[in-house]
Design an enzyme around this catalytic site. Structure first.
Site, PDB file in Angstrom:
ATOM      1  N   ASP A 130      53.916  47.813  18.744  1.00  0.00           N
ATOM      2  CA  ASP A 130      54.202  46.636  17.910  1.00  0.00           C
ATOM      3  C   ASP A 130      55.710  46.484  17.709  1.00  0.00           C
ATOM      4  O   ASP A 130      56.464  47.451  17.822  1.00  0.00           O
ATOM      5  CB  ASP A 130      53.566  46.799  16.523  1.00  0.00           C
ATOM      6  CG  ASP A 130      52.051  46.756  16.570  1.00  0.00           C
ATOM      7  OD1 ASP A 130      51.473  46.498  17.642  1.00  0.00           O
ATOM      8  OD2 ASP A 130      51.441  46.998  15.505  1.00  0.00           O
ATOM      9  N   ARG A 180      53.365  41.155  24.624  1.00  0.00           N
ATOM     10  CA  ARG A 180      52.720  40.295  23.623  1.00  0.00           C
ATOM     11  C   ARG A 180      53.791  39.372  23.040  1.00  0.00           C
ATOM     12  O   ARG A 180      54.855  39.841  22.653  1.00  0.00           O
ATOM     13  CB  ARG A 180      52.135  41.152  22.498  1.00  0.00           C
ATOM     14  CG  ARG A 180      51.666  40.331  21.299  1.00  0.00           C
ATOM     15  CD  ARG A 180      51.369  41.206  20.085  1.00  0.00           C
ATOM     16  NE  ARG A 180      50.359  42.184  20.345  1.00  0.00           N
ATOM     17  CZ  ARG A 180      50.235  43.328  19.651  1.00  0.00           C
ATOM     18  NH1 ARG A 180      51.079  43.631  18.680  1.00  0.00           N
ATOM     19  NH2 ARG A 180      49.277  44.188  19.944  1.00  0.00           N
TER      20      ARG A 180
END
Ligand SMILES: Cc1cc2nc3c(=O)[nH]c(=O)nc-3n(C[C@H](O)[C@H](O)[C@H](O)COP(=O)(O)OP(=O)(O)OC[C@H]3O[C@@H](n4cnc5c(N)ncnc54)[C@H](O)[C@@H]3O)c2cc1C
Length: 308
Positions: A130, A180
């Protein structure tokens, strides 16, 4: 204003302990967080798989300060990977480097990350790293670039609100990375980040075009469009169709508890959809970022608190 205040409060975990004592706020937390245990997360993940959806799992926690806490977090990810394999789930971990000890030491964090990547790679499972606040962007991308040659299963995140992101996307595409693209969930100064929703959405669309460009796809780069924004999801599907990019070359990602009404329509278009399922006791920072994204969530909470 409210968003800024909430994002400020997301760094005050004491408030979370107070909220945990209120049944109503606990109920609202459950909307976004599967539960406190891995079993609670796996129950949701199995339901998603039954509905032909992919998933990602996050063990909640960030900014740990002790070596023991960082190693414990890595151990939990190892056991999640074992369980994913045992249950034969199409699920991948999505973790935060500050949960693995980045605030404490780069070496400790890298060691923990590599333990997880070893296990993920052995099971042919991707592992998403992340992206946290801009204080960590350089270190996160540098660590990603360092591990990527040995671990092609490592995947990274770019935030469309950061002004720097087009350069980062170009660099990552050059590595053939799995990327992402999200809008970004932290409090950032205007010198680093676009402020208005319009600017962030426009930059998201620009970065989407970079990621879906035929020469980017040809490098093996694999984009994941993480958003609940219907217009942007439709745009990704349309652009891919126009460019002749098959559905297995990219995916859409969403968070558990948000816009699940979109799941079936996206899946039924033949697109790959992955839902990220968070669990754990340390839900506070994650939860307050979800409130900040949509002040209506906070109003709902407040209205119910004052209801007799
Ligand atoms: C799979 C996934 C992984 C992510 N990983 C990261 C990461 O690593 N780093 C990072 O900074 N951010 C991450 N994010 C969060 C992201 O940056 C955004 O903050 C979040 O997705 C909200 O933006 P949006 O794209 O949905 O668009 P928005 O314009 O904020 O929302 C579009 C629509 O989605 C719905 N919606 C959005 N948020 C909520 C909410 N909280 N509650 C209810 N409805 C909502 C509303 O209907 C809204 O109109 C991730 C998001 C996803 C989906």
């Amino acid at each position: 204003m409210l968003r800024t205040l909430l994002l400020y409060l997301s760094n005050k975990p004491g408030l979370g302990r107070a909220m945990d004592r209120l049944p109503l706020s606990r109920r609202l937390v459950r909307r976004f967080v599967a539960g406190t245990t891995p079993d609670a997360a796996f129950a949701v993940i199995e339901r998603l798989q039954g509905a032909r959806l992919l998933s990602a799992v996050t063990y909640l926690g960030e900014n740990v300060l002790t070596e023991a806490a960082a190693r414990r977090a890595a151990d939990v990810y190892l056991s999640l990977l074992d369980e994913i394999k045992r249950r034969d789930l199409q699920c991948v971990p999505s973790l935060k480097l500050t949960h693995l000890g980045l605030d404490r030491s780069h070496t400790l964090c890298r060691e923990n990350l590599e333990r997880i990547l070893d296990r993920a790679q052995a099971g042919a499972t991707l592992c998403w790293i992340d992206m946290e606040s801009s204080a960590y962007t350089d270190r996160t991308l540098a660590l990603y670039a360092a591990v990527r040659p040995r671990y092609p299963s490592a995947a990274c995140v770019i935030q469309a609100y950061l002004r720097r992101s087009a350069d980062d996307v170009r660099r990552l595409v050059g590595l053939g990375a799995t990327i992402r693209l999200c809008k970004g969930a932290y409090r950032e100064p205007p010198r680093l980040a676009f402020v208005s929703k319009r600017e962030v959405d426009e930059n998201y669309a620009r970065l989407m075009d970079l990621l879906l460009a035929p020469d980017a796809i040809a490098t093996g780069a694999y984009p994941a469009f993480a958003t609940h924004d219907e217009r942007l999801i439709a745009r990704a599907a349309r652009r891919a169709r126009e460019l002749g990019i098959p559905p297995e070359k990219f995916e859409i990602q969403m968070l558990y508890g948000i816009r699940h009404d979109l799941h079936a329509p996206i899946r039924d278009q033949g697109l790959r959809l992955r839902v990220l399922v968070p669990f754990g006791e340390e839900w506070y920072g994650y939860f307050v970022r979800r409130l900040a994204e949509r002040p209506a969530n906070l109003l709902f909470l407040l209205k119910n608190l004052v209801r007799p």
